[in-house]
Design a protein around this motif. Structure first.
Motif, short mmCIF file in Angstrom:
data_model
loop_
_atom_site.label_atom_id
_atom_site.label_comp_id
_atom_site.label_asym_id
_atom_site.label_seq_id
_atom_site.Cartn_x
_atom_site.Cartn_y
_atom_site.Cartn_z
N LEU A 80 0.93 -1.19 -0.05
CA LEU A 80 -0.01 0.10 0.05
C LEU A 80 0.81 1.15 -0.21
N LEU A 81 1.83 1.14 0.80
CA LEU A 81 2.80 2.43 0.86
C LEU A 81 3.45 2.58 -0.40
N GLU A 82 4.00 1.59 -1.02
CA GLU A 82 4.60 1.73 -2.46
C GLU A 82 3.67 2.34 -3.24
N GLY A 83 2.36 1.65 -3.39
CA GLY A 83 1.37 2.17 -4.12
C GLY A 83 1.10 3.82 -4.06
N ILE A 134 1.59 7.05 -6.83
CA ILE A 134 0.43 7.81 -7.70
C ILE A 134 0.56 9.17 -6.78
N ASP A 135 1.34 9.50 -5.94
CA ASP A 135 1.52 10.58 -5.25
C ASP A 135 0.23 11.00 -4.41
N ALA A 136 0.00 9.93 -3.51
CA ALA A 136 -1.33 10.18 -2.60
C ALA A 136 -1.07 11.37 -1.76
N VAL A 137 -2.14 11.84 -1.17
CA VAL A 137 -1.94 12.96 -0.43
C VAL A 137 -2.18 12.53 1.04
N ALA A 138 -1.34 12.84 2.11
CA ALA A 138 -1.56 12.89 3.46
C ALA A 138 -1.98 14.07 3.84
N THR A 139 -3.18 14.21 4.66
CA THR A 139 -3.77 15.42 4.90
C THR A 139 -4.52 15.50 6.16
N ARG A 143 7.88 4.06 16.34
CA ARG A 143 7.36 5.12 15.84
C ARG A 143 8.36 5.69 14.79
N ALA A 144 9.77 6.03 15.17
CA ALA A 144 10.54 6.31 14.00
C ALA A 144 10.49 5.57 13.10
N ALA A 145 10.38 4.15 13.03
CA ALA A 145 10.64 3.42 11.73
C ALA A 145 9.22 3.73 10.94
N LEU A 146 8.20 3.89 11.56
CA LEU A 146 6.87 4.06 10.61
C LEU A 146 6.69 5.53 10.18
N PHE A 147 7.39 6.42 10.71
CA PHE A 147 7.43 7.58 10.36
C PHE A 147 8.23 7.71 9.20
N GLN A 148 9.45 6.80 8.94
CA GLN A 148 10.40 6.95 8.05
C GLN A 148 9.82 6.13 6.85
N LEU A 149 9.04 5.31 7.06
CA LEU A 149 8.30 4.74 5.90
C LEU A 149 7.41 5.58 5.36
N TRP A 150 6.65 6.23 6.14
CA TRP A 150 5.37 7.09 5.88
C TRP A 150 6.28 8.25 5.05
N ASP A 151 7.20 8.78 5.48
CA ASP A 151 7.84 9.98 4.70
C ASP A 151 8.40 9.65 3.55
N ASP A 152 8.64 8.46 3.32
CA ASP A 152 9.16 7.77 1.95
C ASP A 152 7.99 7.70 0.93
N SER A 153 6.85 7.54 1.58
CA SER A 153 5.67 7.54 0.53
C SER A 153 4.97 8.92 0.18
N PHE A 154 4.85 9.79 1.51
CA PHE A 154 4.13 10.92 1.25
C PHE A 154 5.33 11.91 1.52
N ARG A 155 5.86 12.30 0.58
CA ARG A 155 7.10 13.39 0.76
C ARG A 155 6.52 14.55 0.82
N PRO A 156 7.23 15.83 1.46
CA PRO A 156 6.62 17.16 1.38
C PRO A 156 6.03 17.66 0.30
N GLU A 157 6.99 17.40 -0.81
CA GLU A 157 6.34 18.10 -2.13
C GLU A 157 5.00 17.44 -2.65
N THR A 158 4.71 16.22 -2.27
CA THR A 158 3.31 15.77 -2.71
C THR A 158 2.26 15.99 -1.67
N ALA A 159 2.83 16.35 -0.54
CA ALA A 159 1.65 16.38 0.45
C ALA A 159 0.90 17.72 0.69
N ALA A 160 -0.50 17.52 0.88
CA ALA A 160 -1.19 18.86 0.90
C ALA A 160 -0.74 19.77 1.99
N PRO A 161 -0.75 21.16 1.91
CA PRO A 161 -0.35 22.13 2.75
C PRO A 161 -1.26 21.85 3.98
#
Length: 346
Positions: A198-201, A205-210, A328-346
């Motif tokens: 799911l995270l790779e997917g 597709i530049d999914a949005v974390a908001t 928590r650190a490991a999960l945040f790292q996986l998440w950041d790799d999937s939802f990069r700042p430039e693709t996340a909603a402000p």
């Protein structure tokens, strides 16, 4: 005189602190009951109004907070560094379990609390008052029929086969801002068969974390998002305009949350807080919350969800793992790799 009266009323109106999102008052009694909650005031308003009407000696002050801010405030209150609430109600139940484990809660037991399933109570200090599934929502005008993914495997297939359609148009909670979002991501991470995929997917597709539930659902209704993942179904049912929003309980497994209610050990009005707890667990309040979408029976005949597909997030020490620093650190790292700042909603 009219202007002066207006200014006086404005001064007396409840004002949220910078960490609060909103505030409301119910009742005009002499005993103040301060409730801090992550639940939108609009959803619980009928329940709070009914409680206040039944308890005319109370003045219920309801503060709506974001989960992370509420957790920080509750920790500070437990240390004696901030004013405590009389009751805390949060969907980020891993944070509530942490507070109870840190001796921040007062005990209480009654026939109503003892009757709760074990998954919805812990140490007579934390009680689950709702049952809410985490769902997939979609825009009906854009996705219909066999295209609607009924489980995570179908969602993965759709992200692979239709990346241009979904690019930048799937949303979910930002786990850095949302304690509930982190909880759902942690629970998903325990399901090893689909979480990594799911995270790779989402990354492809530049999914949005908001944030937050209402904003995500509004975005789906308006077509800014075509789909949203792991959104609380109660917010979908409570939204004002959801004619264009469809909802799916994932058939592979559906996470089910029960919002945690706690009475801080330093509460100024603990007796009033127990009265509210008893009311929230009463058949009357449970029926009212069912109409608001906060209580779902998940009956197989109605929901189509088999018992084996239900994943109840139990109020138990197991949730302390979600607060482990390395996890928590490991999960945040996986998440950041999937939802990069430039693709996340402000």
């Amino acid at each position: 005189m009219i202007r002066l009266l207006f200014l006086l009323l404005l001064a007396l109106a409840p004002r949220p602190s910078p960490a609060q999102e909103a505030a409301a008052r119910f009742g005009t009694g002499d005993t103040r009951l301060l409730v801090r909650s992550t639940t939108d005031i609009a959803i619980l308003r009928p329940v709070m109004e009914r409680f206040a009407a039944s308890n005319p000696d109370l003045a219920l002050h309801y503060e709506q907070w974001g989960s992370n801010a509420l957790f920080a405030q509750s920790r500070a209150a437990c240390r004696g560094e901030a004013a405590p609430a009389d009751a805390v109600l949060s969907s980020a139940v891993q944070q509530m379990v942490w507070l109870v484990n840190a001796a921040c809660a007062a005990p209480y037991r009654s026939p109503a609390t003892a009757a709760l399933p074990e998954a919805r109570r812990w140490r007579d200090e934390l009680w689950g008052i709702t049952t809410e599934p985490a769902v997939i929502v979609y825009n009906k005008a854009a996705i219909a029929g066999d295209e609607v993914p009924r489980d995570r495997f179908a969602l993965l297939d759709m992200m692979r086969s239709r990346p241009d359609l979904l690019r930048g148009r799937i949303a979910t909670y930002d786990i850095a801002d949302s304690g509930l979002g982190f909880l759902f991501a942690h629970a998903d991470s325990l399901e090893a068969t689909t979480f990594g995929s799911l995270l790779e997917g989402f990354a492809r597709i530049d999914a949005v974390a908001t944030c937050c539930s209402a904003e995500i659902i509004r975005g789906v209704a308006e077509g800014r998002y075509l789909m949203a993942y792991n959104v609380l179904g109660s917010y979908v049912l409570a939204a004002a305009d959801t004619a264009e929003v469809g909802m799916v309980l994932p058939e592979d497994y559906t996470l089910v949350l029960s919002r945690g209610y706690m009475i801080p050990k330093e509460a100024a009005a603990p007796a009033a807080a127990t009265r509210l707890l008893e009311f929230l667990l009463s058949p009357e309040a449970q029926e009212m919350m069912a109409r608001a979408g906060l209580v779902t029976t998940l009956d197989a005949a109605e929901s189509g969800l088999t018992p084996s597909a239900r994943r109840f997030i139990a109020l138990s020490p197991a949730l302390l793992v979600a607060r482990d620093a390395s996890r928590r650190a490991a999960l945040f790292q996986l998440w950041d790799d999937s939802f990069r700042p430039e693709t996340a909603a402000p």
